[in-house]
Design a protein around this motif. Structure first.
Motif, PDB file in Angstrom:
ATOM      1  N   ASP A   1       0.846  -1.190   0.000  1.00 52.11           N
ATOM      2  CA  ASP A   1       0.000   0.000   0.000  1.00 52.11           C
ATOM      3  C   ASP A   1       0.882   1.241   0.000  1.00 52.11           C
ATOM      4  O   ASP A   1       1.209   1.797   1.060  1.00 52.11           O
ATOM      5  N   GLU A   2       1.262   1.672  -1.183  1.00 59.18           N
ATOM      6  CA  GLU A   2       2.177   2.795  -1.296  1.00 59.18           C
ATOM      7  C   GLU A   2       1.511   4.122  -0.952  1.00 59.18           C
ATOM      8  O   GLU A   2       2.164   5.027  -0.419  1.00 59.18           O
ATOM      9  N   ASN A   3       0.218   4.250  -1.261  1.00 59.95           N
ATOM     10  CA  ASN A   3      -0.463   5.532  -1.051  1.00 59.95           C
ATOM     11  C   ASN A   3      -0.481   5.939   0.415  1.00 59.95           C
ATOM     12  O   ASN A   3      -0.196   7.086   0.761  1.00 59.95           O
ATOM     13  N   THR A   4      -0.828   4.988   1.281  1.00 59.92           N
ATOM     14  CA  THR A   4      -0.898   5.302   2.717  1.00 59.92           C
ATOM     15  C   THR A   4       0.461   5.688   3.271  1.00 59.92           C
ATOM     16  O   THR A   4       0.600   6.676   4.000  1.00 59.92           O
ATOM     17  N   LEU A   5       1.474   4.920   2.918  1.00 61.16           N
ATOM     18  CA  LEU A   5       2.817   5.190   3.434  1.00 61.16           C
ATOM     19  C   LEU A   5       3.374   6.496   2.876  1.00 61.16           C
ATOM     20  O   LEU A   5       4.087   7.227   3.569  1.00 61.16           O
ATOM     21  N   HIS A   6       3.038   6.794   1.645  1.00 68.47           N
ATOM     22  CA  HIS A   6       3.458   8.066   1.049  1.00 68.47           C
ATOM     23  C   HIS A   6       2.831   9.238   1.795  1.00 68.47           C
ATOM     24  O   HIS A   6       3.495  10.244   2.084  1.00 68.47           O
ATOM     25  N   GLU A   7       1.558   9.114   2.138  1.00 65.31           N
ATOM     26  CA  GLU A   7       0.855  10.173   2.850  1.00 65.31           C
ATOM     27  C   GLU A   7       1.468  10.416   4.222  1.00 65.31           C
ATOM     28  O   GLU A   7       1.623  11.559   4.658  1.00 65.31           O
ATOM     29  N   ILE A   8       1.828   9.340   4.920  1.00 62.07           N
ATOM     30  CA  ILE A   8       2.443   9.473   6.241  1.00 62.07           C
ATOM     31  C   ILE A   8       3.746  10.264   6.146  1.00 62.07           C
ATOM     32  O   ILE A   8       3.995  11.187   6.933  1.00 62.07           O
ATOM     33  N   ALA A   9       4.581   9.896   5.184  1.00 60.99           N
ATOM     34  CA  ALA A   9       5.874  10.556   5.043  1.00 60.99           C
ATOM     35  C   ALA A   9       5.717  12.024   4.668  1.00 60.99           C
ATOM     36  O   ALA A   9       6.362  12.905   5.254  1.00 60.99           O
ATOM     37  N   VAL A  10       4.851  12.301   3.725  1.00 61.41           N
ATOM     38  CA  VAL A  10       4.670  13.684   3.265  1.00 61.41           C
ATOM     39  C   VAL A  10       4.119  14.558   4.382  1.00 61.41           C
ATOM     40  O   VAL A  10       4.600  15.679   4.614  1.00 61.41           O
ATOM     41  N   GLN A  11       3.110  14.059   5.091  1.00 59.24           N
ATOM     42  CA  GLN A  11       2.455  14.870   6.125  1.00 59.24           C
ATOM     43  C   GLN A  11       3.357  15.124   7.325  1.00 59.24           C
ATOM     44  O   GLN A  11       3.231  16.157   7.983  1.00 59.24           O
ATOM     45  N   THR A  12       4.276  14.217   7.611  1.00 55.90           N
ATOM     46  CA  THR A  12       5.138  14.386   8.795  1.00 55.90           C
ATOM     47  C   THR A  12       6.506  14.967   8.455  1.00 55.90           C
ATOM     48  O   THR A  12       7.310  15.227   9.355  1.00 55.90           O
ATOM     49  N   GLY A  13       6.788  15.148   7.169  1.00 60.42           N
ATOM     50  CA  GLY A  13       8.074  15.718   6.784  1.00 60.42           C
ATOM     51  C   GLY A  13       9.176  14.698   6.622  1.00 60.42           C
ATOM     52  O   GLY A  13      10.352  15.055   6.486  1.00 60.42           O
ATOM     53  N   GLY A  14       8.804  13.403   6.617  1.00 56.84           N
ATOM     54  CA  GLY A  14       9.800  12.359   6.424  1.00 56.84           C
ATOM     55  C   GLY A  14      10.016  12.054   4.955  1.00 56.84           C
ATOM     56  O   GLY A  14       9.609  12.829   4.080  1.00 56.84           O
ATOM     57  N   THR A  15      10.622  10.923   4.668  1.00 56.58           N
ATOM     58  CA  THR A  15      10.866  10.523   3.287  1.00 56.58           C
ATOM     59  C   THR A  15      10.099   9.242   2.987  1.00 56.58           C
ATOM     60  O   THR A  15       9.941   8.379   3.851  1.00 56.58           O
ATOM     61  N   PHE A  16       9.625   9.132   1.755  1.00 50.06           N
ATOM     62  CA  PHE A  16       8.914   7.935   1.324  1.00 50.06           C
ATOM     63  C   PHE A  16       9.779   7.177   0.325  1.00 50.06           C
ATOM     64  O   PHE A  16      10.379   7.761  -0.572  1.00 50.06           O
TER      65      PHE A  16
END
Length: 318
Positions: A247-262
């Motif tokens: 599930d790339e979409n969920t993990l991408h959203e987490i990284a973007v919203q928190t300032g991390g890297t996906f």
């Protein structure tokens, strides 16, 4: 390039003024020479000078002064240095989908192997903790500079049902907060923290990903995520083959919203590369380092060269 004492760059004005004065003197000299119509007479009254050599000597001196002027302004350059302190929580998904064999020998086995490499590459002063998550999130090793407990815990990971990504982030934040409170002196700023979360599935139980994102943003902790596995992964459940795409979409959203890297990883080799990149980001920081000695040393070399050329070709310094 940055300068720690930029006010001294005003010395460059004097270097430019010296160059302008030299050019004016050369033009005046040419004008004076042009007044002599008798070339033979000119040769008798104006001694021959080593023209290009004289210009070279001045050029060396001018370059030396230029470089020295820059040097006293204390130029600095960005240099990567190991962090003195940081806290990292490594969260690894152990849901049943990690049993898929699209990454050989299995997703979990490949994640364990790459995870142990990640443990090795982090600088020694980085505090590293480990948690696994499926139905629940379990902190297996709280943040520590000891690497053996983390490596052994990675070897002991066991599969379980469901995927609680939100709970994993909350548990990681709790572990970071507890560690910071117990190890940071009163009045001091706790070291930077990061969560590195590897998963191959969708959040299916526990608190939502949205709630976890809000909590991470409030705590100021970035979450770097890794979507592990291919879109063709399958597992056998109750005698039926079930697709388990990452599930790339969920993990991408987490990284973007928190300032991390996906990141995505479809093989163990790719996962090792992703871990290496994340480890480099976490374990090292960029700082401005004074490099003025390079300019001062180079400037002195040019001045010595100018003096040496003057002695060699003219037999004197002035």
């Amino acid at each position: 390039m940055h300068f720690l004492s930029p006010a001294y760059l005003v010395l460059l004005v004097f270097v430019v003024a010296l160059l302008a004065a030299y050019l004016v003197l050369q033009l005046r000299r040419q004008t004076f020479v042009a007044r002599f119509s008798n070339v033979e007479l000119l040769g008798s009254v104006a001694p021959r000078r080593p023209g290009w050599r004289r210009h070279l000597t001045f050029a060396l001196m001018l370059i030396g002064l230029l470089v020295l002027s820059v040097g006293v302004a204390k130029p600095s350059a960005a240099v990567r240095v190991p962090r003195e302190k940081a806290t990292v929580m490594l969260a690894i998904d152990v849901s049943r989908s990690m049993e898929a064999t699209d990454v050989l020998p299995t997703r979990l086995a490949a994640a364990q192997s790459a995870g142990k490499e990640f443990v090795k590459l982090l600088p020694a002063r980085i505090n590293l903790g480990l948690l696994s998550f499926a139905r629940n999130a379990n902190v297996l090793v709280p943040p520590t500079v000891e690497r053996d407990p983390v490596t052994k815990a990675i070897d002991g990971l066991q599969l379980a049902n469901y995927t609680a990504i939100g709970e994993a982030i909350f548990s990681a934040l709790d572990a970071i907060s507890t560690f910071s409170r117990t190890t940071t002196a009163q009045g001091s700023t706790p070291p930077p923290a990061r969560i590195v979360l590897l998963s191959d599935g969708t959040n299916t139980v526990g608190r939502t990903v949205g709630e976890a994102i809000a909590a991470a943003k409030k705590a100021g902790v970035k979450v770097s995520t890794i979507a592990f596995g291919t879109q063709n992964g399958t597992v056998v459940s109750n005698g039926q083959t079930v697709g388990v795409p990452a599930d790339e979409n969920t993990l991408h959203e987490i990284a973007v919203q928190t300032g991390g890297t996906f990141n995505t990883a479809h093989t163990e080799i790719e996962l090792r590369s992703v871990y290496a990149n994340i480890g480099s980001q976490i374990g090292y920081t960029t700082t401005q380092q004074d490099i003025s000695w390079r300019f001062l040393f180079t400037g002195l070399l040019f001045l010595f060269a100018a003096g040496g050329s003057a002695m060699l070709w003219a037999g004197r310094l002035v």
